[in-house]
Design an enzyme around this catalytic site. Structure first.
Site, short mmCIF file in Angstrom:
data_model
loop_
_atom_site.label_atom_id
_atom_site.label_comp_id
_atom_site.label_asym_id
_atom_site.label_seq_id
_atom_site.Cartn_x
_atom_site.Cartn_y
_atom_site.Cartn_z
N ASP A 184 -9.47 1.46 -7.61
CA ASP A 184 -10.37 1.37 -6.28
C ASP A 184 -10.54 -0.12 -5.82
O ASP A 184 -11.47 -0.12 -5.04
CB ASP A 184 -11.79 2.03 -6.54
CG ASP A 184 -12.48 1.97 -5.24
OD1 ASP A 184 -12.08 2.16 -4.15
OD2 ASP A 184 -13.63 1.85 -5.16
N CYS A 196 -8.66 24.73 1.93
CA CYS A 196 -9.71 24.49 2.48
C CYS A 196 -9.92 25.92 3.44
O CYS A 196 -11.04 26.29 3.88
CB CYS A 196 -9.98 23.14 3.51
SG CYS A 196 -9.94 21.74 2.34
N CYS A 207 -23.41 8.28 0.45
CA CYS A 207 -23.66 9.44 1.00
C CYS A 207 -22.90 10.66 0.31
O CYS A 207 -21.56 10.50 -0.02
CB CYS A 207 -23.49 9.63 2.46
SG CYS A 207 -23.67 11.03 3.39
N LEU A 262 -10.06 14.04 -2.44
CA LEU A 262 -9.39 14.79 -3.09
C LEU A 262 -10.35 16.10 -3.69
O LEU A 262 -11.19 15.62 -4.31
CB LEU A 262 -8.68 14.04 -4.31
CG LEU A 262 -7.48 14.83 -5.12
CD1 LEU A 262 -6.03 14.63 -4.35
CD2 LEU A 262 -7.32 14.26 -6.38
N LEU A 267 -11.12 8.20 -9.17
CA LEU A 267 -9.62 8.25 -9.10
C LEU A 267 -9.28 6.87 -9.79
O LEU A 267 -9.91 5.87 -9.51
CB LEU A 267 -8.97 8.42 -7.92
CG LEU A 267 -9.10 9.81 -7.30
CD1 LEU A 267 -8.65 9.92 -5.90
CD2 LEU A 267 -8.24 10.89 -8.13
N ASN A 296 -12.61 16.42 4.42
CA ASN A 296 -13.41 15.28 4.46
C ASN A 296 -12.53 14.19 4.00
O ASN A 296 -13.27 12.93 3.69
CB ASN A 296 -14.58 15.59 3.63
CG ASN A 296 -14.34 15.85 2.11
OD1 ASN A 296 -13.14 16.23 1.77
ND2 ASN A 296 -15.36 16.17 1.45
N CYS A 347 -17.85 20.72 5.78
CA CYS A 347 -18.16 19.12 5.80
C CYS A 347 -18.16 18.48 6.95
O CYS A 347 -18.70 17.48 7.26
CB CYS A 347 -16.87 18.46 4.87
SG CYS A 347 -15.22 18.83 5.42
N ARG A 407 0.77 -1.25 -0.15
CA ARG A 407 -0.13 0.15 0.07
C ARG A 407 0.65 1.30 0.19
O ARG A 407 0.34 2.26 -0.52
CB ARG A 407 -1.12 0.09 1.36
CG ARG A 407 -2.27 0.62 1.15
CD ARG A 407 -3.14 0.41 2.22
NE ARG A 407 -3.68 -0.79 2.12
CZ ARG A 407 -4.99 -1.12 1.59
NH1 ARG A 407 -5.51 -0.06 0.85
NH2 ARG A 407 -5.47 -2.22 1.50
N SER A 446 -21.26 5.94 4.00
CA SER A 446 -20.92 5.12 2.97
C SER A 446 -20.44 3.86 3.36
O SER A 446 -20.75 2.79 2.70
CB SER A 446 -19.66 5.64 2.16
OG SER A 446 -20.52 6.59 1.21
#
Length: 314
Positions: free
Chosen positions: A136, A191, A244, A160, A171, A157, A197, A64, A219
């Site tokens: 993903d 931000c 969501c 990206l 993505l 949040n 958010c 990862r 989600s």
């Protein structure tokens, strides 16, 4: 040396132009390397159990963080975005809600096809290039790579965000063994002092700026969670039955979102037309027909019924 640099620059431009031709919204390139900043962040997130029942997040920790372990010989990460924003809405305002990204065909297959076309183009125009396509579904830290490739910054949040396009996009990555010209990482966070958010999240899943407790996210609760939804979330689900959009809907940067041009993401009329009673009374047969080739299939009929029933219970 200069010749190699010119060649890398030429190849990078070719790849970016083809990506745009294939319908991707943006494309950036980063050097395949160890994600030094992400390592402690990911470790702390997992130790705090913010991944809930997503046990797969604990797997392949090294892969990862280092794409060179995931894809042997990899030198470059080509990061891509694909717009899914739509202004269309479900007709019945009282019907349990579905996230915008799930209105059309399953994005995994749509994007995979485009990535394979891009890989075929690279091999045809440049030569023997090895690599893999990712959407993903593998241990790839897509937001980190997109930021390194200059495509945007991670908002409070954790999504990206692009200054030009907001955040309603998917993505994807090509990890390849070709040296390319690398983009500069996106330099700054835009931000500012905004907390919309954080304030709007119905389940208080954004526990601090830039930190999401995944186990509280709607989600996660409606898609990833396989057991019963905890009773503490009764009355807090904001009528979402799949995914969501709240933290994106309230984000000021999404005023720059434009409607996607991807035919495969065109909302199904059947889906948008489902009334509250249609969904409450939905049979397995209707589920299979309406959600054929849709991301919603992931919950299976019983999972979606669980979500809908949870929303109705007092």
């Amino acid at each position: 040396m200069q010749k190699m640099f010119n060649q890398a620059s030429k190849y990078s431009q070719m790849i970016k132009q083809e990506a745009l031709r294939l319908g991707f919204m943006s494309c950036g390139i980063a050097k395949a390397d160890f994600l030094e900043e992400e390592a402690p962040r990911l470790e702390n997130w997992l130790e705090a159990n913010h991944h809930g029942e997503m046990a797969y997040m604990e797997n392949y920790f090294d892969k990862r963080l280092d794409p060179r372990i995931l894809v042997e010989g990899s030198k470059s990460i080509v990061s891509l975005t694909l717009n899914y924003f739509t202004e269309e809405k479900q007709i019945d305002i009282n019907a349990p809600k579905i996230s915008k990204y799930a209105y059309g065909m399953d994005y995994h297959s749509v994007i995979k096809d485009k990535l394979q076309e891009l890989m075929a183009f690279i091999r045809e125009e440049i030569g023997e290039v090895d690599g893999r396509c990712f959407v993903d579904s593998a241990p790839v830290m897509d937001k980190a790579w997109a930021q390194k490739a200059g495509l945007g910054w991670r908002g409070k949040n954790s999504n990206l965000i692009s200054k030009q396009a907001g955040s309603f996009f998917f993505l994807a990555e090509l990890i390849i063994d070709l040296e390319l010209e690398y983009d500069n990482p996106f330099p700054t966070d835009h931000c500012g002092s905004c907390t919309r958010c954080i304030d709007a999240c119905p389940t208080d899943a954004i526990i601090a700026p830039y930190t999401v407790d995944g186990s509280r996210c709607i989600s996660y609760l409606t898609i990833e969670l396989k057991n019963e939804i905890p009773a503490e979330f009764k009355g807090k689900m904001d009528n979402w039955m799949f995914g969501c959009d709240v933290c994106q809907d309230v984000c000021p940067w999404n005023r720059f979102s434009t409607v996607h041009q991807e035919e495969n993401f065109t909302p199904k009329e059947d889906l948008l037309g489902l009334s509250k009673s249609d969904l409450i009374e939905m049979t397995d047969e209707v589920f299979k027909r309406v959600f054929k080739n849709s991301p919603v299939k992931r919950t299976k009929y019983n999972g979606l019924k669980r979500n809908i029933d949870f929303l109705q219970e007092p």
